[in-house]
Design a protein around this motif. Sequence first.
Motif, PDB file in Angstrom:
ATOM      1  N   ALA A 170       0.843  -1.206   0.000  1.00 20.07           N
ATOM      2  CA  ALA A 170       0.000   0.000   0.000  1.00 20.07           C
ATOM      3  C   ALA A 170       0.875   1.252   0.000  1.00 20.07           C
ATOM      4  O   ALA A 170       0.629   2.197  -0.742  1.00 20.07           O
ATOM      5  N   TYR A 171       1.914   1.226   0.845  1.00 17.78           N
ATOM      6  CA  TYR A 171       2.843   2.363   0.867  1.00 17.78           C
ATOM      7  C   TYR A 171       4.130   1.972   1.577  1.00 17.78           C
ATOM      8  O   TYR A 171       4.188   0.976   2.307  1.00 17.78           O
ATOM      9  N   PHE A 172       5.168   2.752   1.302  1.00 12.57           N
ATOM     10  CA  PHE A 172       6.452   2.651   1.982  1.00 12.57           C
ATOM     11  C   PHE A 172       6.646   3.919   2.800  1.00 12.57           C
ATOM     12  O   PHE A 172       6.314   5.020   2.349  1.00 12.57           O
ATOM     13  N   GLN A 173       7.237   3.769   3.986  1.00  9.58           N
ATOM     14  CA  GLN A 173       7.474   4.943   4.830  1.00  9.58           C
ATOM     15  C   GLN A 173       8.865   4.848   5.465  1.00  9.58           C
ATOM     16  O   GLN A 173       9.253   3.809   5.994  1.00  9.58           O
ATOM     17  N   ALA A 174       9.611   5.951   5.383  1.00  4.48           N
ATOM     18  CA  ALA A 174      10.971   5.971   5.896  1.00  4.48           C
ATOM     19  C   ALA A 174      10.997   5.793   7.404  1.00  4.48           C
ATOM     20  O   ALA A 174      10.155   6.334   8.131  1.00  4.48           O
ATOM     21  N   ASP A 175      11.964   5.034   7.883  1.00  7.29           N
ATOM     22  CA  ASP A 175      12.184   4.824   9.318  1.00  7.29           C
ATOM     23  C   ASP A 175      13.687   4.792   9.543  1.00  7.29           C
ATOM     24  O   ASP A 175      14.303   3.740   9.551  1.00  7.29           O
ATOM     25  N   HIS A 176      14.278   6.002   9.692  1.00  6.88           N
ATOM     26  CA  HIS A 176      15.726   6.155   9.819  1.00  6.88           C
ATOM     27  C   HIS A 176      16.397   5.562   8.567  1.00  6.88           C
ATOM     28  O   HIS A 176      16.072   5.965   7.463  1.00  6.88           O
ATOM     29  N   LYS A 177      17.294   4.588   8.727  1.00 10.29           N
ATOM     30  CA  LYS A 177      17.988   4.014   7.575  1.00 10.29           C
ATOM     31  C   LYS A 177      17.197   2.875   6.937  1.00 10.29           C
ATOM     32  O   LYS A 177      17.633   2.308   5.936  1.00 10.29           O
TER      33      LYS A 177
END
Length: 255
Positions: A170-177
């Motif tokens: 559905a989506y990608f979301q940044a989480d630090h590295k």
Amino acid sequence: MFKCVIAEDEELLRNELSKLVSEAWPGLRIVAECEDGGAALEAIAEHQPEVAFLDIRMPGLTGLEVAAAAAEASPKTQIVFVTAYDQYAIDAFDKGAVDYLLKPIAPERLAATVQRLQARIAQGNPDADALAALVRQLGARLQPAAAEPLVWITASAGKDTRLIMVDDVAYFQADHKYTVVMTAEGESLLRKPIRELLEVLDPAIFKQIHRSTIVNLKAIASIARDDTGKGTVRLKSRPETLTVSQPFMTLFRNM
């Protein structure tokens, strides 16, 4: 003091461009140095710079897409395209709407560009129609990357490793590295930064809606705009909503 945003995905080239620009125009303050198109668009919207140097080829949003969106997000910004590909150095550049620099950048060419920019700033806002026409013309010449888009990924969910088809995301979301991968079944963690994903996802299906978020257009149920210009995405298979930062809303105008 005038402000400037520089966008170039290769760090060494970005540093060199910043150095050359500072030397050629000491009175210009570089307020942001960006490594991808999404960050560049948000920086332009935030700082409202008089000048933006945009690499044509960048992960996520290309320099052309940034320029098109920036025309609304920051109407006064003068655009300079930076490219290693001389096929983009067409006659339209020399008609006065937008300038360009070829890599490697020659100091004398940059000096001439600075003089033209200073004259254009004194004349007022750029010609939005001329910029839009040039972006369309260049976009027609910009060939897609030869590599096939990403089809599947492996991501961690606790102690398990999942094989996930990209179409199911559905989506990608940044989480630090790292990057959080959200599907209808839940959350997984991908050991790859979101910037690298932008280089391998199909740009016709996956769109960046925020510096830290990429959404699958097939997973969107609706998009709404609030009074501040920001957007909200409602998903088909997930209960949460996603925020579309204001400068990215222009990318959804024709949807």
